[in-house]
Design a protein around this motif. Structure first.
Motif, mmCIF file in Angstrom:
data_model
loop_
_atom_site.group_PDB
_atom_site.id
_atom_site.type_symbol
_atom_site.label_atom_id
_atom_site.label_comp_id
_atom_site.label_asym_id
_atom_site.label_seq_id
_atom_site.Cartn_x
_atom_site.Cartn_y
_atom_site.Cartn_z
ATOM 1 N N VAL A 1 10.091 -3.168 -0.619
ATOM 2 C CA VAL A 1 8.637 -2.995 -0.640
ATOM 3 C C VAL A 1 8.260 -1.577 -1.085
ATOM 4 C CG1 VAL A 1 6.551 -2.891 0.786
ATOM 5 C CG2 VAL A 1 8.139 -4.792 1.053
ATOM 6 N N THR A 2 8.965 -0.568 -0.574
ATOM 7 C CA THR A 2 8.662 0.814 -0.965
ATOM 8 C C THR A 2 8.934 1.030 -2.457
ATOM 9 O OG1 THR A 2 10.884 1.516 -0.252
ATOM 10 C CG2 THR A 2 9.090 1.789 1.322
ATOM 11 N N ILE A 3 9.999 0.416 -2.953
ATOM 12 C CA ILE A 3 10.311 0.534 -4.387
ATOM 13 C C ILE A 3 9.204 -0.112 -5.224
ATOM 14 C CG2 ILE A 3 11.864 -0.246 -6.230
ATOM 15 C CD1 ILE A 3 14.165 0.048 -4.197
ATOM 16 N N ASP B 1 10.619 8.788 2.320
ATOM 17 C CA ASP B 1 11.054 8.978 3.701
ATOM 18 C C ASP B 1 11.175 7.636 4.418
ATOM 19 O OD1 ASP B 1 11.726 10.568 5.977
ATOM 20 O OD2 ASP B 1 9.703 10.263 6.737
ATOM 21 N N ILE B 2 10.205 6.744 4.191
ATOM 22 C CA ILE B 2 10.237 5.417 4.804
ATOM 23 C C ILE B 2 11.436 4.625 4.283
ATOM 24 C CG2 ILE B 2 9.027 3.198 4.970
ATOM 25 C CD1 ILE B 2 6.388 4.794 4.799
ATOM 26 N N ALA B 3 11.679 4.693 2.985
ATOM 27 C CA ALA B 3 12.805 3.974 2.394
ATOM 28 C C ALA B 3 14.135 4.445 2.973
ATOM 29 C CB ALA B 3 12.796 4.161 0.875
ATOM 30 N N ILE B 4 14.268 5.751 3.161
ATOM 31 C CA ILE B 4 15.518 6.300 3.706
ATOM 32 C C ILE B 4 15.684 5.913 5.181
ATOM 33 C CG2 ILE B 4 16.734 8.419 4.329
ATOM 34 C CD1 ILE B 4 16.861 7.825 1.373
ATOM 35 N N ARG B 5 14.623 6.110 5.983
ATOM 36 C CA ARG B 5 14.727 5.866 7.429
ATOM 37 C C ARG B 5 14.928 4.400 7.776
ATOM 38 N NH1 ARG B 5 10.345 6.809 10.332
ATOM 39 N NH2 ARG B 5 8.920 7.388 8.670
ATOM 40 N N TYR B 6 14.192 3.531 7.094
ATOM 41 C CA TYR B 6 14.247 2.112 7.441
ATOM 42 C C TYR B 6 15.182 1.321 6.519
ATOM 43 C CZ TYR B 6 10.351 2.875 10.610
ATOM 44 O OH TYR B 6 9.566 3.320 11.640
ATOM 45 N N GLY B 7 15.087 1.595 5.230
ATOM 46 C CA GLY B 7 15.897 0.824 4.286
ATOM 47 C C GLY B 7 17.357 1.211 4.267
ATOM 48 N N MET C 1 2.461 -1.975 8.392
ATOM 49 C CA MET C 1 1.507 -1.889 7.294
ATOM 50 C C MET C 1 0.805 -0.534 7.274
ATOM 51 S SD MET C 1 2.002 -4.687 5.781
ATOM 52 C CE MET C 1 0.699 -4.599 4.558
ATOM 53 N N LEU C 2 0.441 -0.044 8.460
ATOM 54 C CA LEU C 2 -0.193 1.277 8.552
ATOM 55 C C LEU C 2 0.765 2.379 8.095
ATOM 56 C CD1 LEU C 2 -2.173 1.051 11.934
ATOM 57 C CD2 LEU C 2 -3.136 1.260 9.628
ATOM 58 N N MET C 3 2.027 2.230 8.458
ATOM 59 C CA MET C 3 3.025 3.224 8.066
ATOM 60 C C MET C 3 3.182 3.255 6.552
ATOM 61 S SD MET C 3 6.977 3.626 9.314
ATOM 62 C CE MET C 3 7.489 2.111 8.492
ATOM 63 N N LEU C 4 3.199 2.090 5.907
ATOM 64 C CA LEU C 4 3.309 2.016 4.452
ATOM 65 C C LEU C 4 2.071 2.601 3.769
ATOM 66 C CD1 LEU C 4 4.928 -1.504 4.038
ATOM 67 C CD2 LEU C 4 5.981 0.687 3.455
ATOM 68 N N LEU C 5 0.893 2.341 4.352
ATOM 69 C CA LEU C 5 -0.336 2.912 3.801
ATOM 70 C C LEU C 5 -0.325 4.436 3.900
ATOM 71 C CD1 LEU C 5 -3.064 0.423 5.126
ATOM 72 C CD2 LEU C 5 -2.412 0.812 2.735
ATOM 73 N N GLU C 6 0.119 4.941 5.066
ATOM 74 C CA GLU C 6 0.218 6.391 5.240
ATOM 75 C C GLU C 6 1.254 6.985 4.289
ATOM 76 O OE1 GLU C 6 1.019 7.177 9.339
ATOM 77 O OE2 GLU C 6 -0.965 6.510 10.014
#
Length: 220
Positions: A192-194, A175-181, A7-12
């Motif tokens: 979630v990122t989308i 970046d989060i979408a690429i690394r995790y998704g 959750m913190l990562m998504l907020l950041e």
């Protein structure tokens, strides 16, 4: 998986995406607004036609706009390193975002200014108004609603570009979408990122359209 750390990562990521989008839009207008004004003024139907200058600006705008953003992102890495000191992260991504956004913004500004009624411009000229006065008090004043709509469009476009920067470690939600998704096959993170990106676009466009409607009512 969906603990405090995620959750913190998504907020950041959301914060970094907004930071890149807003700062890139700001600097994009610092470059694109004057360029758009010059394009409108020096056009053959503008108030100060200058074919040579218009052709140069027109060529630059078309050239930069024709380069796909991901390719531009890689092309300007040396310039990004020179300005920011590194080629990755949110601050570094602002450099290519501004370069990509400025010509796009210039075209929107040019289009908005060309929509101003010729009769109003001719009236200002007949009263002895100079070029600067016509630009500031007539063109920009009359086109302010359209210009604000352009800002809204620019925000949505730049936000989309910022997500693409995740491919090369640009930071933010992309970046989060690429690394995790993508790399880790965590589809839920991608979804979630989308959703967050779509919500951000809707919020920014909603605010922009609300402000433009208020300005339009004031004109009446």
């Amino acid at each position: 998986m969906w603990g405090k750390e995620m959750m913190l990562m998504l907020l950041e990521g959301t914060r970094d995406t907004l930071y890149m989008t807003l700062m890139s839009t700001l600097f994009g207008y610092v470059l694109g607004l004057p360029m758009g004004i010059l394009l409108a003024v020096t056009d053959k139907e503008g108030i100060r036609p200058k074919a040579f200058l218009y052709k140069i600006l027109d060529f630059v705008a078309n050239l930069v706009r024709s380069i796909p953003f991901l390719i531009l992102l890689i092309l300007v890495i040396p310039l990004t390193k020179l300005i920011v000191g590194r080629s990755y992260g949110p601050s570094a991504t602002i450099v290519p975002l501004v370069i990509a956004a400025a010509p796009f913004i210039a075209r929107m500004v040019e289009s908005s200014l060309k929509e101003v009624d010729r009769g109003v411009i001719e009236a200002a000229v007949s009263m002895g108004a100079g070029t600067g006065q016509i630009v500031w008090k007539v063109l920009l004043a009359e086109a302010r609603t359209s210009l604000l709509v352009g800002v809204t469009i620019a925000l949505g476009t730049i936000l989309g570009y910022s997500a693409m920067a995740g491919v090369v470690g640009g930071g933010g939600l992309g970046d989060i979408a690429i690394r995790y998704g993508y790399y880790r096959y965590q589809t839920d993170v991608m979804v979630v990122t989308i959703v967050i990106l779509v919500l951000l676009v809707q919020i920014l466009q909603g605010i922009g359209m609300l402000l433009s409607k208020k300005m339009d009512k004031r004109r009446r």
